[in-house]
Scaffold this motif. Sequence first.
Motif, PDB file in Angstrom:
ATOM      1  N   VAL A   1      69.166  49.435  78.133  1.00  0.00           N
ATOM      2  CA  VAL A   1      69.729  48.206  78.677  1.00  0.00           C
ATOM      3  C   VAL A   1      69.080  47.054  77.919  1.00  0.00           C
ATOM      4  O   VAL A   1      67.856  46.888  77.941  1.00  0.00           O
ATOM      5  CB  VAL A   1      69.511  48.094  80.204  1.00  0.00           C
ATOM      6  N   LYS A   2      69.909  46.276  77.202  1.00  0.00           N
ATOM      7  CA  LYS A   2      69.390  45.256  76.292  1.00  0.00           C
ATOM      8  C   LYS A   2      70.322  44.048  76.205  1.00  0.00           C
ATOM      9  O   LYS A   2      71.500  44.122  76.566  1.00  0.00           O
ATOM     10  CB  LYS A   2      69.231  45.834  74.874  1.00  0.00           C
ATOM     11  N   ILE A   3      69.776  42.957  75.693  1.00  0.00           N
ATOM     12  CA  ILE A   3      70.575  41.783  75.363  1.00  0.00           C
ATOM     13  C   ILE A   3      71.187  42.017  73.988  1.00  0.00           C
ATOM     14  O   ILE A   3      70.491  42.451  73.063  1.00  0.00           O
ATOM     15  CB  ILE A   3      69.696  40.515  75.311  1.00  0.00           C
ATOM     16  N   LEU A   4      72.484  41.741  73.839  1.00  0.00           N
ATOM     17  CA  LEU A   4      73.148  41.938  72.552  1.00  0.00           C
ATOM     18  C   LEU A   4      73.698  40.622  72.008  1.00  0.00           C
ATOM     19  O   LEU A   4      74.164  39.769  72.764  1.00  0.00           O
ATOM     20  CB  LEU A   4      74.301  42.937  72.687  1.00  0.00           C
ATOM     21  N   LYS A   5      73.619  40.499  70.681  1.00  0.00           N
ATOM     22  CA  LYS A   5      74.210  39.355  69.986  1.00  0.00           C
ATOM     23  C   LYS A   5      74.834  39.839  68.686  1.00  0.00           C
ATOM     24  O   LYS A   5      74.203  40.597  67.949  1.00  0.00           O
ATOM     25  CB  LYS A   5      73.148  38.282  69.693  1.00  0.00           C
ATOM     26  N   LYS A   6      76.057  39.400  68.435  1.00  0.00           N
ATOM     27  CA  LYS A   6      76.737  39.791  67.201  1.00  0.00           C
ATOM     28  C   LYS A   6      76.151  39.043  66.009  1.00  0.00           C
ATOM     29  O   LYS A   6      75.775  37.884  66.105  1.00  0.00           O
ATOM     30  CB  LYS A   6      78.232  39.517  67.330  1.00  0.00           C
ATOM     31  N   VAL A  29      78.661  50.846  73.183  1.00  0.00           N
ATOM     32  CA  VAL A  29      78.492  50.015  74.371  1.00  0.00           C
ATOM     33  C   VAL A  29      79.096  50.731  75.580  1.00  0.00           C
ATOM     34  O   VAL A  29      80.303  50.974  75.631  1.00  0.00           O
ATOM     35  CB  VAL A  29      79.156  48.634  74.192  1.00  0.00           C
ATOM     36  N   ILE A  30      78.253  51.077  76.536  1.00  0.00           N
ATOM     37  CA  ILE A  30      78.720  51.738  77.755  1.00  0.00           C
ATOM     38  C   ILE A  30      79.420  50.730  78.656  1.00  0.00           C
ATOM     39  O   ILE A  30      80.450  51.015  79.265  1.00  0.00           O
ATOM     40  CB  ILE A  30      77.539  52.380  78.500  1.00  0.00           C
ATOM     41  N   GLY A  31      78.876  49.518  78.746  1.00  0.00           N
ATOM     42  CA  GLY A  31      79.465  48.465  79.555  1.00  0.00           C
ATOM     43  C   GLY A  31      78.489  47.330  79.753  1.00  0.00           C
ATOM     44  O   GLY A  31      77.318  47.420  79.369  1.00  0.00           O
ATOM     45  N   ARG A  32      78.977  46.246  80.344  1.00  0.00           N
ATOM     46  CA  ARG A  32      78.122  45.078  80.572  1.00  0.00           C
ATOM     47  C   ARG A  32      77.426  45.181  81.918  1.00  0.00           C
ATOM     48  O   ARG A  32      78.013  45.598  82.914  1.00  0.00           O
ATOM     49  CB  ARG A  32      78.938  43.783  80.517  1.00  0.00           C
ATOM     50  N   VAL A  33      76.150  44.811  81.947  1.00  0.00           N
ATOM     51  CA  VAL A  33      75.381  44.774  83.188  1.00  0.00           C
ATOM     52  C   VAL A  33      75.750  43.490  83.927  1.00  0.00           C
ATOM     53  O   VAL A  33      75.463  42.393  83.457  1.00  0.00           O
ATOM     54  CB  VAL A  33      73.859  44.823  82.909  1.00  0.00           C
ATOM     55  N   PHE A  34      76.422  43.634  85.074  1.00  0.00           N
ATOM     56  CA  PHE A  34      76.905  42.462  85.807  1.00  0.00           C
ATOM     57  C   PHE A  34      76.106  42.178  87.076  1.00  0.00           C
ATOM     58  O   PHE A  34      76.256  41.130  87.702  1.00  0.00           O
ATOM     59  CB  PHE A  34      78.378  42.649  86.177  1.00  0.00           C
ATOM     60  N   TRP A  35      75.224  43.132  87.451  1.00  0.00           N
ATOM     61  CA  TRP A  35      74.492  42.992  88.722  1.00  0.00           C
ATOM     62  C   TRP A  35      73.209  43.798  88.648  1.00  0.00           C
ATOM     63  O   TRP A  35      73.164  44.835  88.009  1.00  0.00           O
ATOM     64  CB  TRP A  35      75.385  43.516  89.865  1.00  0.00           C
ATOM     65  N   TRP A  36      72.157  43.286  89.289  1.00  0.00           N
ATOM     66  CA  TRP A  36      70.922  44.070  89.414  1.00  0.00           C
ATOM     67  C   TRP A  36      70.207  43.682  90.695  1.00  0.00           C
ATOM     68  O   TRP A  36      70.343  42.566  91.215  1.00  0.00           O
ATOM     69  CB  TRP A  36      69.995  43.900  88.205  1.00  0.00           C
ATOM     70  N   SER A  37      69.457  44.639  91.230  1.00  0.00           N
ATOM     71  CA  SER A  37      68.763  44.420  92.499  1.00  0.00           C
ATOM     72  C   SER A  37      67.469  45.206  92.490  1.00  0.00           C
ATOM     73  O   SER A  37      67.408  46.333  92.003  1.00  0.00           O
ATOM     74  CB  SER A  37      69.646  44.887  93.675  1.00  0.00           C
ATOM     75  N   VAL A  38      66.409  44.583  93.044  1.00  0.00           N
ATOM     76  CA  VAL A  38      65.109  45.247  93.065  1.00  0.00           C
ATOM     77  C   VAL A  38      64.365  44.884  94.343  1.00  0.00           C
ATOM     78  O   VAL A  38      64.478  43.766  94.844  1.00  0.00           O
ATOM     79  CB  VAL A  38      64.266  44.842  91.832  1.00  0.00           C
ATOM     80  N   PRO A  43      76.517  38.601  61.464  1.00  0.00           N
ATOM     81  CA  PRO A  43      77.429  38.806  60.324  1.00  0.00           C
ATOM     82  C   PRO A  43      77.245  40.187  59.701  1.00  0.00           C
ATOM     83  O   PRO A  43      76.183  40.813  59.821  1.00  0.00           O
ATOM     84  CB  PRO A  43      77.014  37.696  59.347  1.00  0.00           C
ATOM     85  N   GLY A  44      78.283  40.661  59.026  1.00  0.00           N
ATOM     86  CA  GLY A  44      78.204  41.949  58.354  1.00  0.00           C
ATOM     87  C   GLY A  44      78.339  43.113  59.302  1.00  0.00           C
ATOM     88  O   GLY A  44      77.787  44.186  59.053  1.00  0.00           O
ATOM     89  N   ASN A  45      79.061  42.892  60.429  1.00  0.00           N
ATOM     90  CA  ASN A  45      79.279  43.952  61.421  1.00  0.00           C
ATOM     91  C   ASN A  45      77.958  44.528  61.936  1.00  0.00           C
ATOM     92  O   ASN A  45      77.792  45.734  62.082  1.00  0.00           O
ATOM     93  CB  ASN A  45      80.137  45.073  60.822  1.00  0.00           C
ATOM     94  N   LYS A  46      77.012  43.634  62.217  1.00  0.00           N
ATOM     95  CA  LYS A  46      75.707  44.040  62.754  1.00  0.00           C
ATOM     96  C   LYS A  46      75.506  43.480  64.153  1.00  0.00           C
ATOM     97  O   LYS A  46      76.196  42.540  64.574  1.00  0.00           O
ATOM     98  CB  LYS A  46      74.581  43.578  61.831  1.00  0.00           C
ATOM     99  N   VAL A  47      74.554  44.043  64.871  1.00  0.00           N
ATOM    100  CA  VAL A  47      74.244  43.632  66.242  1.00  0.00           C
ATOM    101  C   VAL A  47      72.742  43.412  66.367  1.00  0.00           C
ATOM    102  O   VAL A  47      71.946  44.228  65.894  1.00  0.00           O
ATOM    103  CB  VAL A  47      74.694  44.704  67.262  1.00  0.00           C
ATOM    104  N   LEU A  48      72.366  42.310  67.014  1.00  0.00           N
ATOM    105  CA  LEU A  48      70.959  42.037  67.302  1.00  0.00           C
ATOM    106  C   LEU A  48      70.653  42.526  68.710  1.00  0.00           C
ATOM    107  O   LEU A  48      71.330  42.152  69.669  1.00  0.00           O
ATOM    108  CB  LEU A  48      70.667  40.539  67.196  1.00  0.00           C
ATOM    109  N   ILE A  88      81.280  42.530  73.216  1.00  0.00           N
ATOM    110  CA  ILE A  88      79.980  41.862  73.179  1.00  0.00           C
ATOM    111  C   ILE A  88      80.142  40.347  73.215  1.00  0.00           C
ATOM    112  O   ILE A  88      80.810  39.754  72.378  1.00  0.00           O
ATOM    113  CB  ILE A  88      79.190  42.265  71.920  1.00  0.00           C
ATOM    114  N   LYS A  89      79.519  39.741  74.218  1.00  0.00           N
ATOM    115  CA  LYS A  89      79.423  38.281  74.318  1.00  0.00           C
ATOM    116  C   LYS A  89      77.954  37.943  74.106  1.00  0.00           C
ATOM    117  O   LYS A  89      77.092  38.442  74.831  1.00  0.00           O
ATOM    118  CB  LYS A  89      79.914  37.791  75.676  1.00  0.00           C
ATOM    119  N   ASP A  90      77.692  37.108  73.125  1.00  0.00           N
ATOM    120  CA  ASP A  90      76.307  36.816  72.744  1.00  0.00           C
ATOM    121  C   ASP A  90      75.448  36.413  73.937  1.00  0.00           C
ATOM    122  O   ASP A  90      75.810  35.522  74.713  1.00  0.00           O
ATOM    123  CB  ASP A  90      76.275  35.701  71.701  1.00  0.00           C
ATOM    124  N   GLY A  91      74.293  37.078  74.069  1.00  0.00           N
ATOM    125  CA  GLY A  91      73.331  36.722  75.098  1.00  0.00           C
ATOM    126  C   GLY A  91      73.503  37.456  76.408  1.00  0.00           C
ATOM    127  O   GLY A  91      72.653  37.324  77.294  1.00  0.00           O
TER     128      GLY A  91
END
Length: 239
Positions: free
Chosen positions: A195-200, A228-237, A202-207, A179-182
């Motif tokens: 599919v969400k934005i993640l931020k680490k 965590v399945i993986g990071r979303v690196f690309w999207w197209s619509v 304190p206390g081993n928690k995730v936002l 996890i890399k914040d943002g």
Amino acid sequence: MKLTSEIRLENLDLLVKEAGGVTELAKKAGYKQPSYLYQIINRTPVQNGKAKNIGSIMASKLEEAMNKPKGWMSQEHRKKAESNAVYLGTMEPWDNSTPIGEDEVEVPFYKEICLSAGNGFSEDIEDYNGYRLRFARSTLKKHSISPENVVCVTADGNSMEPVIPDGTTIGINKGDKSIKDGKIYAINHDGLLRVKILKKRPGNKVLIQSFNSLEYDDEEVNMEDINVIGRVFWWSVLD
């Protein structure tokens, strides 16, 4: 000649990209919620059916927050970026019978599986139907992504709008679970694929955050509650 209001809107887009998202820009500028910026970006009608514009006070506030010189918001800055455009060739149709090029790689597309950009739903991501999408091998290599770690799915719901609209096809790098914040991630949250934005935290928690913060509140969970399945690196619509 462009109006000042139009120039400021274009520059707001540049600042959003530079800050790493609307939420981050709002924080830097001292706004408690990014909803005001979203309304401006989306041209949401307010009083008298008119959309909000960026006034002088707000322009100065954004300039100061992003260390820009006074008056920067009212000047055009896109010309230099647009001059970097290069011709990449024409688009060509292809199907399963089209031979794979030397710099192409095919990855699985779980077309019937949706990762919720809303409240989530239960599904098995390993169900595979034979659909595939193609990427340039050189592009993946440039971003240190191994082709065998790439899968594509569909985003469902409006919680990640306007960045990832409902129905968007997204690419996931299953080899990047740190996890890399943002950054945006595909996660399994207690049996729900999201599919969400993640931020680490304190206390081993995730936002867990959504771009559409007007309708979806932030969620703080224990790290062990998500996979965590993986990071979303690309999207197209297509619109």
